[in-house]
Design a protein around this motif. Structure first.
Motif, PDB file in Angstrom:
ATOM      1  N   GLU A 193       0.501   7.137   1.052  1.00 36.27           N
ATOM      2  CA  GLU A 193      -0.526   6.060   0.416  1.00 36.27           C
ATOM      3  C   GLU A 193       0.270   4.444   0.475  1.00 36.27           C
ATOM      4  O   GLU A 193      -0.430   3.676   0.257  1.00 36.27           O
ATOM      5  CB  GLU A 193      -0.574   6.467  -0.843  1.00 36.27           C
ATOM      6  CG  GLU A 193      -1.253   8.048  -0.849  1.00 36.27           C
ATOM      7  CD  GLU A 193      -1.696   8.301  -2.455  1.00 36.27           C
ATOM      8  OE1 GLU A 193      -2.067   7.468  -3.241  1.00 36.27           O
ATOM      9  OE2 GLU A 193      -2.135   9.687  -2.538  1.00 36.27           O
ATOM     10  N   LYS A 225      -2.205  -0.116   1.942  1.00 34.67           N
ATOM     11  CA  LYS A 225      -2.274  -1.203   0.834  1.00 34.67           C
ATOM     12  C   LYS A 225      -3.813  -1.790   0.673  1.00 34.67           C
ATOM     13  O   LYS A 225      -4.316  -2.149   1.500  1.00 34.67           O
ATOM     14  CB  LYS A 225      -1.364  -2.212   1.451  1.00 34.67           C
ATOM     15  CG  LYS A 225       0.096  -1.860   1.381  1.00 34.67           C
ATOM     16  CD  LYS A 225       1.108  -2.988   1.866  1.00 34.67           C
ATOM     17  CE  LYS A 225       2.512  -2.398   2.105  1.00 34.67           C
ATOM     18  NZ  LYS A 225       3.031  -1.704   0.925  1.00 34.67           N
ATOM     19  N   GLY A 226      -4.041  -2.084  -0.640  1.00 32.38           N
ATOM     20  CA  GLY A 226      -5.300  -2.421  -0.958  1.00 32.38           C
ATOM     21  C   GLY A 226      -6.437  -1.646  -1.231  1.00 32.38           C
ATOM     22  O   GLY A 226      -7.460  -2.268  -1.549  1.00 32.38           O
ATOM     23  N   ALA A 227      -6.194  -0.226  -1.003  1.00 34.34           N
ATOM     24  CA  ALA A 227      -7.299   0.667  -0.992  1.00 34.34           C
ATOM     25  C   ALA A 227      -7.133   1.026  -2.804  1.00 34.34           C
ATOM     26  O   ALA A 227      -6.390   1.602  -3.122  1.00 34.34           O
ATOM     27  CB  ALA A 227      -6.842   1.729  -0.110  1.00 34.34           C
ATOM     28  N   ASP A 228      -8.315   0.729  -3.174  1.00 35.30           N
ATOM     29  CA  ASP A 228      -8.438   0.715  -4.795  1.00 35.30           C
ATOM     30  C   ASP A 228      -9.341   2.305  -4.954  1.00 35.30           C
ATOM     31  O   ASP A 228     -10.163   2.089  -5.127  1.00 35.30           O
ATOM     32  CB  ASP A 228      -9.127  -0.398  -5.170  1.00 35.30           C
ATOM     33  CG  ASP A 228      -9.253  -0.031  -6.798  1.00 35.30           C
ATOM     34  OD1 ASP A 228      -8.414   0.430  -7.337  1.00 35.30           O
ATOM     35  OD2 ASP A 228      -9.874  -0.893  -7.543  1.00 35.30           O
ATOM     36  N   ALA A 229      -8.756   3.151  -5.009  1.00 36.81           N
ATOM     37  CA  ALA A 229      -9.107   4.389  -5.025  1.00 36.81           C
ATOM     38  C   ALA A 229      -7.958   5.576  -5.532  1.00 36.81           C
ATOM     39  O   ALA A 229      -6.833   5.298  -5.231  1.00 36.81           O
ATOM     40  CB  ALA A 229      -9.886   5.025  -3.901  1.00 36.81           C
ATOM     41  N   LYS A 230      -8.677   6.870  -5.871  1.00 37.44           N
ATOM     42  CA  LYS A 230      -7.694   7.595  -6.527  1.00 37.44           C
ATOM     43  C   LYS A 230      -7.736   8.537  -5.479  1.00 37.44           C
ATOM     44  O   LYS A 230      -8.819   9.256  -5.030  1.00 37.44           O
ATOM     45  CB  LYS A 230      -7.999   8.118  -7.885  1.00 37.44           C
ATOM     46  CG  LYS A 230      -7.640   7.232  -9.028  1.00 37.44           C
ATOM     47  CD  LYS A 230      -7.931   7.658 -10.361  1.00 37.44           C
ATOM     48  CE  LYS A 230      -7.612   6.756 -11.408  1.00 37.44           C
ATOM     49  NZ  LYS A 230      -7.774   7.262 -12.715  1.00 37.44           N
ATOM     50  N   LYS A 281      -8.566   7.126  -1.026  1.00 34.26           N
ATOM     51  CA  LYS A 281      -7.710   6.083  -0.757  1.00 34.26           C
ATOM     52  C   LYS A 281      -7.842   5.558   0.657  1.00 34.26           C
ATOM     53  O   LYS A 281      -7.963   4.454   1.260  1.00 34.26           O
ATOM     54  CB  LYS A 281      -6.229   5.881  -1.229  1.00 34.26           C
ATOM     55  CG  LYS A 281      -5.531   4.695  -1.157  1.00 34.26           C
ATOM     56  CD  LYS A 281      -4.186   4.847  -1.842  1.00 34.26           C
ATOM     57  CE  LYS A 281      -4.628   4.885  -3.327  1.00 34.26           C
ATOM     58  NZ  LYS A 281      -3.308   4.781  -4.187  1.00 34.26           N
ATOM     59  N   ALA A 331     -11.238   4.367   1.538  1.00 33.56           N
ATOM     60  CA  ALA A 331     -11.147   2.883   1.044  1.00 33.56           C
ATOM     61  C   ALA A 331     -10.577   1.821   2.104  1.00 33.56           C
ATOM     62  O   ALA A 331     -11.044   0.916   2.506  1.00 33.56           O
ATOM     63  CB  ALA A 331     -10.895   2.880  -0.237  1.00 33.56           C
TER      64      ALA A 331
END
Length: 208
Positions: free
Chosen positions: A116, A120-125, A130, A133
């Protein structure tokens, strides 16, 4: 393991136990690459079996990801998981436990080992969310449904007691024939990885 190896290498006191797991050769056969490597002692340059093709697709995706973003998509296997690839195979029969073991191994290799930190910059869980995104943020179109189906199989069946979530997968992802289920799942995952690899390449380098 081949029956001849059991008879040659196991002490007589242990043979009866292992013979209880003997499988009939009817409707079953080994792949051409296994025949060549195991029996003819030949080196196969480009293995064509479904599991070999899946692992090659994962490796090619990792290479394309590193070339595009400077980092690998997948983390190296932990020493405790170094033998995980050997657990991925087409089930020998229709047993639930063998299919679930394959599902668990596939999920660890293709989902759990996603790094993960390379997204970088992926705003997800969650690794898959992720990844989706991150791809969307880089204008890369990819269908991750096979990966989600795999994760759902693990969470709804192999890792927990089965219920309504598992029932929703029935008919589409899982059937009464777990051997064919595994073949179909591995083929879909291979196609997904290959398509994502192509999507990462510059337009001029993509296949026609």
């Amino acid at each position: 393991m081949y029956l001849g190896d059991l008879g040659r290498d196991l002490p007589e006191s242990e043979r009866t136990h292992f013979l209880s797991f003997e499988m009939s050769p009817v409707d079953q056969h080994i792949s051409d690459e296994v025949f060549k490597t195991d029996l003819l002692n030949m080196w196969v340059k480009d293995p064509s079996g479904p599991v070999s093709m899946l692992m090659r697709a994962r490796m090619e995706l990792d290479k394309a990801w590193r070339k595009r973003f400077g980092l690998a998509l997948y983390r190296p296997f932990h020493r405790a998981d170094e033998g995980i690839l050997e657990q991925i195979h087409i089930p020998s029969g229709n047993g639930e436990s063998e299919f679930e073991a394959v599902t668990m191994a596939l999920t660890r290799v293709l989902v759990d080992y996603i790094d993960e930190s390379s997204l970088k910059g992926a705003d997800a869980k969650g690794s898959i969310n992720k990844l989706e995104a991150f791809l969307s943020g880089n204008d890369i179109v990819a269908d991750l449904k096979p990966l989600r189906d795999l994760q759902n199989l693990r969470s709804a069946g192999a890792a927990h007691g089965k219920g309504s979530k598992y029932d929703r997968l029935y008919g589409d992802v899982v059937t009464e024939d777990h051997r064919e289920d595994a073949k179909r799942l591995i083929a879909r995952l291979t196609t997904m990885l290959n398509e994502l690899t192509e999507a990462l390449k510059p337009a001029d380098d993509r296949k026609e």
